[in-house]
Write an enzyme that holds these catalytic residues in place. Sequence first.
Site, PDB file in Angstrom:
ATOM      1  CG  LEU A  10      36.738 -96.193 111.674  1.00  0.00           C
ATOM      2  CD1 LEU A  10      35.909 -96.336 110.418  1.00  0.00           C
ATOM      3  CD2 LEU A  10      36.530 -97.388 112.601  1.00  0.00           C
ATOM      4  N   GLY A  13      46.515 -90.836 109.415  1.00  0.00           N
ATOM      5  CA  GLY A  13      47.758 -90.849 108.664  1.00  0.00           C
ATOM      6  C   GLY A  13      48.036 -89.486 108.070  1.00  0.00           C
ATOM      7  CG  PHE A  15      44.847 -90.138 104.841  1.00  0.00           C
ATOM      8  CD1 PHE A  15      43.582 -90.002 105.390  1.00  0.00           C
ATOM      9  CD2 PHE A  15      45.620 -91.209 105.240  1.00  0.00           C
ATOM     10  CE1 PHE A  15      43.099 -90.913 106.322  1.00  0.00           C
ATOM     11  CE2 PHE A  15      45.157 -92.127 106.163  1.00  0.00           C
ATOM     12  CZ  PHE A  15      43.892 -91.978 106.705  1.00  0.00           C
ATOM     13  CB  VAL A  18      38.984 -92.828 108.299  1.00  0.00           C
ATOM     14  CG1 VAL A  18      37.641 -93.481 107.981  1.00  0.00           C
ATOM     15  CG2 VAL A  18      39.717 -92.476 107.016  1.00  0.00           C
ATOM     16  CE  LYS A  34      40.985 -89.955 102.671  1.00  0.00           C
ATOM     17  NZ  LYS A  34      41.373 -90.601 101.401  1.00  0.00           N
ATOM     18  CG  ASP A 120      48.512 -95.587  97.247  1.00  0.00           C
ATOM     19  OD1 ASP A 120      49.478 -96.386  97.227  1.00  0.00           O
ATOM     20  OD2 ASP A 120      48.151 -94.990  98.279  1.00  0.00           O
TER      21      ASP A 120
END
Length: 192
Positions: A10, A13, A15, A18, A34, A120
């Site tokens: 999905l 990045g 991080f 996902v 995630k 954020d």
Amino acid sequence: MEKYCIEAILGEGGFGRVFSARERGQEGQRRAIKEVHLDPLAAREAEFMGLFDHCNILPLIETLVEPPHLYLVLPLCEEDLGTFLARKGPRRGPSSFFRVVRQIAVGLAECHRHGVVHRDLKPGNVLRRGARFMLADFGVAEQITPCRPLLTELAGTPVYWSPEQHRREPYNTAVDLWALGLVAMDVATGRP
């Protein structure tokens, strides 16, 4: 991860990634998973998400640890607020504007009640599931305490930073309120 069958990516990045996934078995519920690198920041994100049981904060269903990754199992949502606004346009009517912004503000108030500064808040970190908007992505969140009432580390998306963050001054939960004001402008105009 034997419990889930990965369907698609999905998002991806800095991080991590996902995925959409389906739970194995008769029910076969769809989830978002995630995948992040297993480190103290990822563990802290899971810990913060576990603090909340609120309809305007994305719930953490479970965590799975398979070194070198930590998997956060979450409800599968339709889209983020930015995608919703791009598709549906701005929420200019008072009731439609209020319905979206109020849900974000109530979720934020719950975070602050626990001393958690999201740091954020932006349209990409607000997810929609049906008519419900929920805060998500606590990857750079931090907790303030009586021993540490102010934060100094810069985190999050600079365009949504408050003036004190830009000036590199200590800050508290008020930075999230500044970002909420900017998100409210995004909701009203349809443009981040």
